[in-house]
Design a protein around this motif. Structure first.
Motif, PDB file in Angstrom:
ATOM      1  N   VAL A 144      -2.898  -1.374   0.187  1.00  0.00           N
ATOM      2  CA  VAL A 144      -4.041  -1.014   1.031  1.00  0.00           C
ATOM      3  C   VAL A 144      -3.595  -0.873   2.493  1.00  0.00           C
ATOM      4  N   LYS A 145      -2.741  -1.780   2.932  1.00  0.00           N
ATOM      5  CA  LYS A 145      -2.228  -1.725   4.301  1.00  0.00           C
ATOM      6  C   LYS A 145      -1.443  -0.435   4.529  1.00  0.00           C
ATOM      7  N   LYS A 146      -0.606  -0.078   3.562  1.00  0.00           N
ATOM      8  CA  LYS A 146       0.183   1.147   3.658  1.00  0.00           C
ATOM      9  C   LYS A 146      -0.732   2.370   3.715  1.00  0.00           C
ATOM     10  N   ARG A 153      -3.875   2.480   4.748  1.00  0.00           N
ATOM     11  CA  ARG A 153      -4.570   2.502   6.048  1.00  0.00           C
ATOM     12  C   ARG A 153      -3.658   3.007   7.163  1.00  0.00           C
ATOM     13  N   GLU A 154      -2.393   2.572   7.145  1.00  0.00           N
ATOM     14  CA  GLU A 154      -1.436   3.030   8.164  1.00  0.00           C
ATOM     15  C   GLU A 154      -1.185   4.525   8.042  1.00  0.00           C
ATOM     16  N   ALA A 176      -2.944   3.060  -3.738  1.00  0.00           N
ATOM     17  CA  ALA A 176      -3.757   1.881  -3.443  1.00  0.00           C
ATOM     18  C   ALA A 176      -4.944   1.796  -4.403  1.00  0.00           C
ATOM     19  N   LYS A 183      -2.671  -5.997  -1.322  1.00  0.00           N
ATOM     20  CA  LYS A 183      -2.778  -6.015   0.142  1.00  0.00           C
ATOM     21  C   LYS A 183      -1.781  -5.054   0.771  1.00  0.00           C
ATOM     22  N   ASN A 184      -0.543  -5.057   0.262  1.00  0.00           N
ATOM     23  CA  ASN A 184       0.478  -4.168   0.818  1.00  0.00           C
ATOM     24  C   ASN A 184       0.128  -2.702   0.586  1.00  0.00           C
ATOM     25  N   THR A 210      -0.809  -9.842  -3.431  1.00  0.00           N
ATOM     26  CA  THR A 210       0.105  -9.397  -2.380  1.00  0.00           C
ATOM     27  C   THR A 210       0.389  -7.907  -2.518  1.00  0.00           C
ATOM     28  N   ARG A 227     -13.625  -1.753  -2.192  1.00  0.00           N
ATOM     29  CA  ARG A 227     -12.423  -1.438  -1.409  1.00  0.00           C
ATOM     30  C   ARG A 227     -11.953  -0.011  -1.661  1.00  0.00           C
TER      31      ARG A 227
END
Length: 91
Positions: free
Chosen positions: A32-34, A36-37, A54, A29-30, A26, A75
């Motif tokens: 990597v998401k941050k 990307r944003e 990340a 994922k958070n 988790t 990744r």
């Protein structure tokens, strides 16, 4: 259901491991998401920090055995490639 003491212990260990791995996944994922944003935003310093964090999180997950090392490497590579593309676009 476990029938022996050793099987019960293995079950307890597996539950602990599963909980820890889920938490780490988790977090990955958070992060990597941050990243990307932040890459889509125009703030270069903020996105660089997010990509660095990340990358660190992915490498740590791989070293702990939560992610396969090649998966983490792939990744990280894709994030770095996206960061470079974003930086080139900003100039």
């Amino acid at each position: 259901m476990a029938n022996t003491k050793s099987a019960e212990k293995r079950n307890r260990q597996a539950q602990k491991r599963r909980a820890r791995n889920t938490a780490v996944r988790t977090t990955v994922k958070n992060a990597v998401k941050k990243a990307r944003e932040n890459l889509t935003s125009k703030d270069g310093a903020k996105s660089a920090d997010a990509v660095k964090e990340a990358t660190r999180t992915l490498a740590k997950a791989a070293s702990k055995g939560v992610l396969h090392p090649r998966t983490a490497s792939r990744r990280i590579s894709r994030l770095a490639k996206a960061a470079a593309k974003s930086a080139a676009k900003a100039q």
